[in-house]
Design a protein around this motif. Structure first.
Motif, short mmCIF file in Angstrom:
data_model
loop_
_atom_site.label_atom_id
_atom_site.label_comp_id
_atom_site.label_asym_id
_atom_site.label_seq_id
_atom_site.Cartn_x
_atom_site.Cartn_y
_atom_site.Cartn_z
N GLY A 6 0.50 -7.54 -0.42
CA GLY A 6 1.91 -7.24 -0.21
C GLY A 6 2.38 -7.50 1.20
O GLY A 6 1.87 -6.91 2.16
N ASP A 7 3.37 -8.44 1.35
CA ASP A 7 4.09 -8.67 2.60
C ASP A 7 3.20 -9.07 3.77
O ASP A 7 3.50 -8.74 4.92
N ILE A 8 2.12 -9.78 3.50
CA ILE A 8 1.28 -10.28 4.59
C ILE A 8 1.81 -11.66 5.00
O ILE A 8 1.75 -12.61 4.22
N LEU A 9 2.33 -11.73 6.22
CA LEU A 9 2.97 -12.98 6.67
C LEU A 9 2.32 -13.58 7.91
O LEU A 9 2.57 -14.73 8.24
N ASP B 242 -1.60 -11.20 12.50
CA ASP B 242 -1.54 -9.80 12.95
C ASP B 242 -1.45 -8.86 11.76
O ASP B 242 -2.08 -7.79 11.75
N ASN B 243 -0.66 -9.24 10.75
CA ASN B 243 -0.57 -8.39 9.54
C ASN B 243 -1.96 -8.24 8.91
O ASN B 243 -2.35 -7.16 8.48
N ILE B 244 -2.70 -9.35 8.83
CA ILE B 244 -4.05 -9.30 8.21
C ILE B 244 -4.93 -8.35 9.03
O ILE B 244 -5.58 -7.46 8.50
N ASN B 245 -4.91 -8.54 10.37
CA ASN B 245 -5.78 -7.73 11.22
C ASN B 245 -5.45 -6.25 11.12
O ASN B 245 -6.36 -5.41 11.11
N SER B 246 -4.16 -5.90 11.03
CA SER B 246 -3.87 -4.45 10.98
C SER B 246 -4.34 -3.85 9.65
O SER B 246 -4.82 -2.71 9.63
N ILE B 247 -4.23 -4.59 8.55
CA ILE B 247 -4.70 -4.06 7.27
C ILE B 247 -6.23 -3.90 7.31
O ILE B 247 -6.78 -2.87 6.89
N VAL B 248 -6.90 -4.89 7.87
CA VAL B 248 -8.37 -4.81 7.94
C VAL B 248 -8.82 -3.62 8.79
O VAL B 248 -9.77 -2.92 8.44
N LEU C 83 1.66 -17.46 1.98
CA LEU C 83 1.02 -18.79 1.95
C LEU C 83 2.03 -19.89 1.62
O LEU C 83 1.75 -21.06 1.82
N LEU C 84 3.21 -19.49 1.09
CA LEU C 84 4.27 -20.50 0.92
C LEU C 84 4.92 -20.76 2.27
O LEU C 84 5.10 -21.90 2.68
N TYR C 85 5.25 -19.67 2.99
CA TYR C 85 5.86 -19.82 4.32
C TYR C 85 4.91 -20.52 5.30
O TYR C 85 5.32 -21.31 6.12
N ASN C 86 3.65 -20.14 5.20
CA ASN C 86 2.66 -20.69 6.12
C ASN C 86 1.37 -20.99 5.36
O ASN C 86 0.47 -20.16 5.30
N TRP D 5 11.70 -24.56 -1.00
CA TRP D 5 12.41 -24.54 0.30
C TRP D 5 13.02 -23.19 0.61
O TRP D 5 13.50 -22.96 1.71
N ASN D 6 13.01 -22.26 -0.38
CA ASN D 6 13.38 -20.88 -0.05
C ASN D 6 12.32 -20.24 0.84
O ASN D 6 12.52 -19.16 1.39
N TYR D 7 11.17 -20.87 0.90
CA TYR D 7 10.05 -20.33 1.70
C TYR D 7 9.66 -21.34 2.78
O TYR D 7 8.48 -21.52 3.08
#
Ligand SMILES: Cc1cc2nc3c(=O)[nH]c(=O)nc-3n(C[C@H](O)[C@H](O)[C@H](O)COP(=O)(O)O)c2cc1C
Length: 305
Positions: A195-198, A201-207, A222-225, A272-274
């Motif tokens: 959920g909402d991992i963009l 840093d988001n990955i590291n804080s969850i880990v 993964l669509l955005y990046n 392209w929405n992402y």
């Protein structure tokens, strides 16, 4: 390093996206295919094609079935087993009303007896295939999944992926992290966060917060990046040129396989929405407005990099 899974996204993470993603960016240990389902008494043909072995060479694919009446769940399961897959994911999280109104996906969460019946029926396949489960917290209330945990534990799924929202929220609004914590602390089933991992840093804080987490599953991030998992693993950020190659190859595939401009545009424009941040707003607006393939191509080519 924690494993990163690619979330199933109907209409986006189809076989072509997964193959190109794996070739260009990598970093994903499991690609979850969008759910298969029965329509008019048959497994949808596009779902059969999407998980066909020849369309997924070299990828670790986990086919997914939609939580549904046992007969339907059994038919899709048997098809997946017949292809030789060793793991299957059960979707008890889809929030879309046309699905939930039929007591499928997240629509099952407030009917524990239906979930129990489906899991009991699927138990007969456990010598042939392993099951994981992907769920959200509930259809209407945020305690529906946690109340089902003792029954899910009896079924012994390999993993439980949790998107910490209820169905009414679909994919926006606050993540209900306290309810996620509660399940994470209450069960020994390996938990996957989604959920909402963009960002990295988001990955590291969850880990950091959840050291016994099995994996993190990423969808829209993964669509955005598309390079997000790779960036987490080796620091190599998304480059404009590789994004444009990825995007153009997806477009060329649909141009070759679908019929008619409007059909092709309807397939490609939602990507392209992402769009990543480096694509300026003017370009994405032009792309999304294009009414023919020629206009689409001009709009994409107008982006100078
Ligand atoms: C367009 C779209 C299609 C989706 N299709 C599926 C699906 O087929 N199966 C599934 O389990 N979840 C599906 N999801 C949910 C995602 O797998 C994921 O749980 C959700 O997007 C939250 O993760 P994210 O914040 O990383 O995107 C879909 C979500 C979106 C936005």
């Amino acid at each position: 390093m924690i494993d990163i899974y690619s979330a199933p996204l109907q209409g986006f993470t189809e076989a072509i996206w997964r193959r190109l993603h794996n070739n260009i960016f990598g970093g994903i240990s499991k690609y979850y295919a969008p759910f298969m389902r029965i329509e008019h008494g048959e497994i949808r043909k596009k779902d059969i094609r999407d998980i066909a072995i020849e369309n997924n060479q070299g990828l670790n694919i986990i086919p997914q079935i939609l939580a549904s009446k046992p007969d339907n769940a059994k038919r899709t399961t048997e098809h997946i087993i017949s292809l030789g897959y060793k793991e299957i994911d059960i979707n008890i999280g889809c929030p879309f009303p046309p699905i939930t109104n039929k007591k499928q996906g997240a629509g099952m969460l407030c009917y524990p007896e239906l979930v129990i019946e489906m899991l009991k029926e699927l138990t007969q396949y456990k010598n042939d295939i392993q099951f994981s489960i992907k769920a959200r917290l509930g259809l209407k209330a945020d305690n529906e999944l946690i109340n089902l945990i003792p029954e899910i534990e009896k079924f012994k799924p390999t993993e439980l992926t949790i998107h910490p929202r209820i169905a009414k929220q679909q994919y926006t609004g606050d993540i209900l992290i306290n309810q996620f914590d509660e399940i994470y602390n209450a069960t020994s089933i390996p938990i996957v966060y989604n959920g909402d991992i963009l960002t990295v840093d988001n990955i590291n804080s969850i880990v950091m917060k959840y050291p016994k987490l099995k994996a993190i599953m990423i969808g829209r991030g993964l669509l955005y990046n598309p390079a997000l998992a790779r960036e987490y693993q080796n620091g190599k950020k998304l480059e404009i040129a590789e994004f444009m190659t990825f995007s153009n190859q997806i477009y060329n595939y649909y141009k070759d396989t679908l019929q008619g401009d409007s059909h092709i545009l309807a397939k490609i424009k939602p990507f392209w929405n992402y769009a990543p941040d480096f694509i300026d707003h003017k370009t994405t607006k032009l792309i999304k407005k294009s009414s023919s393939l020629a206009k689409y191509e001009n709009a994409v080519n107008s982006f100078i990099y």
